[in-house]
Design a protein around this motif. Structure first.
Motif, short mmCIF file in Angstrom:
data_model
loop_
_atom_site.label_atom_id
_atom_site.label_comp_id
_atom_site.label_asym_id
_atom_site.label_seq_id
_atom_site.Cartn_x
_atom_site.Cartn_y
_atom_site.Cartn_z
N ARG A 1 24.60 33.45 137.86
CA ARG A 1 23.21 33.01 137.89
C ARG A 1 22.42 33.82 138.93
O ARG A 1 21.31 34.25 138.69
CB ARG A 1 23.11 31.51 138.19
N GLU B 1 18.83 29.96 133.44
CA GLU B 1 18.69 28.52 133.25
C GLU B 1 19.93 27.96 132.57
O GLU B 1 20.31 26.81 132.83
CB GLU B 1 17.44 28.29 132.39
N ARG B 2 20.57 28.75 131.71
CA ARG B 2 21.73 28.26 130.97
C ARG B 2 23.05 28.59 131.66
O ARG B 2 24.09 28.09 131.25
CB ARG B 2 21.75 28.90 129.57
N GLU C 1 15.53 32.83 131.40
CA GLU C 1 16.10 31.92 130.38
C GLU C 1 17.61 31.88 130.48
O GLU C 1 18.23 30.82 130.40
CB GLU C 1 15.69 32.38 128.97
N ILE D 1 9.82 29.71 138.22
CA ILE D 1 10.88 28.81 138.68
C ILE D 1 10.28 27.48 139.13
O ILE D 1 10.75 26.41 138.77
CB ILE D 1 11.70 29.47 139.81
N ARG E 1 14.23 18.93 128.84
CA ARG E 1 14.74 20.22 129.27
C ARG E 1 14.58 21.17 128.07
O ARG E 1 14.90 20.79 126.95
CB ARG E 1 16.21 20.07 129.64
N PHE F 1 11.14 26.13 135.34
CA PHE F 1 12.60 26.12 135.29
C PHE F 1 13.11 25.22 136.43
O PHE F 1 13.54 25.72 137.47
CB PHE F 1 13.15 27.54 135.47
N ARG G 1 8.22 26.00 127.40
CA ARG G 1 8.36 25.46 128.75
C ARG G 1 7.01 25.16 129.38
O ARG G 1 6.86 24.21 130.14
CB ARG G 1 9.00 26.50 129.68
N THR H 1 15.67 23.59 136.93
CA THR H 1 17.06 23.63 137.33
C THR H 1 17.36 24.84 138.22
O THR H 1 18.41 24.91 138.83
CB THR H 1 17.97 23.69 136.09
N LEU H 2 16.44 25.81 138.28
CA LEU H 2 16.68 27.00 139.10
C LEU H 2 16.08 26.81 140.49
O LEU H 2 15.15 26.03 140.69
CB LEU H 2 16.05 28.23 138.44
#
Lengths: 430, 430
Positions: free
Chosen positions: B155, B147-148, B144, B185, A74, B189, A64, B191-192
């Motif tokens: 979450r 994120e999924r 991690e 984040i 991603r 990350f 990442r 998406t978070l």
């Protein structure tokens, strides 16, 4: 219906997968890079973690982090368990799946014990950060156990280290181990004698570094022997157990054996339902695609690629990187709707291996180097190829420190299990 | 009969044991230092390994290396299983024993869960290098997994981190975790959302850093809250499981709980056959010897020592070091045949704790500091107290890098087992 973006899934964040992801920067695609680990590993320096010169975070970086500035990618930390080629989806262990339009498989190789899987317990290989810290633990614990051993024979066995396979990893390990052991015995284990120390490098072929020109193999053999490494050539290993290793007519009693002899590709052929070669690699078309599976590409150690001169592309980092960049070009052409075949041409930049302090061999084809000058070039080249500025600074300093003081910075014996200290003897026997 | 040398056995290579060994340099004695690990650990910075700022080899050094120039000491990596006080010998796990004339026990403390041992599996403490890398793995894997995770509630639970105990370790962990999570984040990350992030510090007492003056506790509480840490005071934890933590009337769903609430001494009292106090510590005489066991000394976290002012000596590094040096003086007097009692006087130099970037509290008694200035003093003091030049350089650089770029250098998720990658979900549930 609104047109949706081309979706590229890359499995594996090693040299090949990372290069492919980077080369897709700015492409009109949604890129997903999947790796079961969170880090990219700079494999060529992993042996220095195993021999306590570098720490794990100096040779591995979160994927990442490396891709943080790239908008269209991603990163997913997940384990792939299979591929649905008909449905064009990568199946993950948690039951979910990732759909692809183009798929890049770059999952690399693992150690292979040629049908002797039982040997793995006694002769670990060097592929992951955990392998490296486990080998470091084995090496340092052998010295600790030797320090406490009162029986002379058993002490000698503890001070004997065997490395199987004399490719670059085996040669580099042998050189680094004898230097680590010498420095430790002289500096920290006053009760031990360097006279009891044996480092034995066992190779099935007739020369070390078989992929180099014979002149450099001969130099390497000589340099290893001058350092005190015993090199056994043309010797096939017949048995490995907790007490030693047998080869040809010989037997060496040792508690520490390291496997650097063979690798096999990860199970990509099985995932795809195609035939792999003897080492499990998938034979690919000139554009790195898998025959009869359009949009599926295999690169790096898991691919079997012939060069125009008929030789196979070697399983080295530059080859994986070149293939990663090439496959990105092929995918960009697909996205643009162009259908010409772009054949991959591997450019061999050269071979490098280090034998220990102030000794290395380099074959750039047009020039061959050996000795201290090659060693400096080797070091500079590796610092140059590191993917991150911070690490460049830290590794340069680590090496400078070792060069000037002889002290390796990372001689920790650590165990896997938290909350539990496994006793010394139990660890020795694992 | 030739007179033989006085034999000093020191068990434990932490701050106390190491200081004792060093202070015996040049003494007319044979010194043996036994530790089950090969390294001395600089505990005050261990939380920085757990939060990916430093790597293990930056806070731990082989004990042999630290004592390499001292002629009269032998370092033994071995596990002690008991003491034969009548025969004056330390019993080792491998069946051998080490005879002593003087014995120094400096084995430190472990986490204690106040009778709730089952909590340990869900809320690891921070005492060893392995604890630190295990906590680092938990923190990074939670990000991690978040994120999924597609379910919003799950979450949120993955992005909730609970720390139990608001002493220096708890406060430092809380500050470092919220900074690590925020930076991760924002940078890696995408998406978070930082809005989903919760860091909760739970303390049974009525203030954080209870050993500091109330003014600095109040400042720390305020500084933590400004950083976004939720602090719950006067809350006893009633349950911990794989899904969260319960305290008072409340319950927090979280996958990541860290225990910084309590420690108990290692089993020295049992080894000696004497009574320990509630935390398992051995009550010692003013000269640190064990009543009725002449020549046996207990120092550091495993000793219960009253100060002349009636207060107990705190379980901190400076106290262990001072006791180690003192016990060396007492043993030197014994060797010389002097029999006067040398009482130990603890000198409290001050308390330091950092709350995160640019924020720390320091109480030197005569002066109290807080904020960015205290933070710089904290950093310089810790670099000064590091025991090794190489590490001073590397930690200074690591900190400088984080300060300037915000990038933590050691964000690796590594597992204990070599040759095996455990799947993500299995690891999460461990």
């Amino acid at each position: 219906m609104a047109s949706r973006k081309h979706r590229v899934v890359i499995v594996g964040g090693g040299f090949g997968g990372l290069a492919a992801a980077k080369a897709l920067d700015g492409a009109d695609a949604e890129v997903v890079l999947i790796d079961r680990r969170n880090h990219h590993l700079f494999q060529p320096l992993l042996y220095q973690v195993a021999t306590a010169a570098l720490s794990p975070s100096e040779v591995a970086w979160p994927i990442r982090h490396l891709l943080r500035r790239q908008k269209n990618v991603r990163v997913l930390m997940a384990t792939v368990v299979g591929i649905d080629t008909a449905g064009r989806a990568v199946l993950l262990e948690d039951g979910t799946s990732e759909r692809y339009d183009s798929l890049v498989l770059a999952t690399g190789a693992q150690h292979a014990y040629f049908g002797h899987d039982a040997w793995e317990a006694f002769a670990p290989g060097l592929k992951t950060v955990e392998d490296a810290t486990a080998i470091r633990r084995k090496l340092l614990l052998a010295l600790e156990a030797a320090e406490r051993e009162t029986d002379a024979e058993r002490r000698k066995a503890l001070l004997t280290f065997a490395i199987i396979g004399a490719g670059p990893t085996g040669v580099e390990m042998a050189g680094a181990i004898i230097e680590l052991a010498h420095a430790s015995i002289r500096g920290q284990f006053n009760t031990l004698s360097t006279g009891d120390l044996r480092v034995v490098l066992i190779e099935g072929g007739e020369r070390v570094l078989a992929n180099f020109v014979p002149e450099l193999s001969a130099y390497t053999l000589d340099a290893l022997r001058r350092k005190g490494v015993e090199v056994e050539l043309g010797q096939s290993v017949t048995d490995i157990d907790g007490e030693g290793v047998s080869f040809g007519e010989s037997r060496i009693e040792t508690k520490t054996i390291i496997w650097a002899a063979g690798v096999a590709a990860s199970p990509v052929a099985k995932w795809l339902g195609v035939d792999g070669d003897r080492a499990g690699r998938v034979k690919v078309e000139p554009d790195l695609s898998v025959p009869s599976l359009p949009g599926v590409y295999v690169i790096g150690d898991v691919a079997s690629i012939s060069r125009y001169d008929g030789k196979p592309v070697p399983g080295v980092a530059p080859a994986a990187k070149q293939a990663g960049r090439h496959v990105a070009k092929v995918i960009r052409a697909r996205i643009d709707g162009r259908s010409e075949v772009l054949p991959f041409h591997y450019k061999h930049d050269g071979d490098l291996a280090t034998i220990g302090k102030s000794s290395a061999v380099i074959d750039f084809g047009w020039i061959k180097l050996k000795g201290w000058f090659a060693w400096w070039i080797w070091g500079l080249a590796h610092i140059y190829f590191l993917v991150e500025t911070r690490t460049r600074i830290f590794i340069t300093l680590s090496w400078l420190w070792i060069y000037l003081t002889g002290q390796r910075g990372s001689r920790l014996i650590t165990h896997g299990d938290a909350h539990k200290t496994r006793p010394l003897d139990e660890v020795n026997e694992e």
